[in-house]
Design a protein around this motif. Sequence first.
Motif, PDB file in Angstrom:
ATOM      1  N   LEU A   1      17.609   8.579   3.972  1.00 44.72           N
ATOM      2  CA  LEU A   1      17.578   7.035   3.882  1.00 44.72           C
ATOM      3  C   LEU A   1      17.351   6.380   3.835  1.00 44.72           C
ATOM      4  N   TYR A   2      16.303   6.176   4.130  1.00 38.62           N
ATOM      5  CA  TYR A   2      15.084   5.102   4.062  1.00 38.62           C
ATOM      6  C   TYR A   2      13.398   5.824   4.378  1.00 38.62           C
ATOM      7  N   ASP A   3      13.086   4.976   3.848  1.00 33.15           N
ATOM      8  CA  ASP A   3      10.553   4.759   3.779  1.00 33.15           C
ATOM      9  C   ASP A   3      10.921   4.433   6.076  1.00 33.15           C
ATOM     10  N   PRO A   4      10.804   5.620   6.485  1.00 26.12           N
ATOM     11  CA  PRO A   4      10.029   5.603   7.875  1.00 26.12           C
ATOM     12  C   PRO A   4       8.837   4.414   8.687  1.00 26.12           C
ATOM     13  N   ASP A   5       8.148   4.774   6.830  1.00 28.23           N
ATOM     14  CA  ASP A   5       6.399   3.914   7.210  1.00 28.23           C
ATOM     15  C   ASP A   5       7.162   2.879   6.764  1.00 28.23           C
ATOM     16  N   THR A   6       8.357   2.360   5.639  1.00 28.77           N
ATOM     17  CA  THR A   6       8.204   1.040   5.441  1.00 28.77           C
ATOM     18  C   THR A   6       9.567   0.869   5.989  1.00 28.77           C
TER      19      THR A   6
END
Length: 162
Positions: A97-102
């Motif tokens: 549910l989100y981009d861990p890199d961004t």
Amino acid sequence: MQIPTNLKHKPVFVAEDYANIDGRYAYDSDAQGLSLGLAQWNDRGRVDISAKVWRHTGEKWSRQSEELPLHRVLDLAILTCRAVHYIREESYRFPALYDPDTPQIDRVGLQGDAMTVEVCTGNDHICEDIALFRDALARDGDLLGERMQVLARLLADLGYHG
């Protein structure tokens, strides 16, 4: 229940029936009222406006009543709107549910700088918690949507059109 007027926060506008409309806590809330008034931290010659949530234990006014400067109330509304938009329109693209890199989802320009809105990767349970957040938004969709519609109408009435 009548909001006290003898304390340091001086109410000017009040919603003394707030316990009846306090979202999922309606009719069973310790948040008895809301007020906009003169802040309790005012110094001589300087007057700030604040918002206050008045809590009552059933026996006395609670020390957990909260007072916020008006700009923080609006900043919380901005953060809320951006988070709701992210969950509705963007989060589905990522397995977690989100981009861990961004984790940053926006920078909202305010007063020459910006409020950074991001997923809290310092939360050890963020994957579970963001899913719970999404589910709570879905469950409270009607409740929040009604308030967003009222807010949008009032902002438009004040001349604030996106």
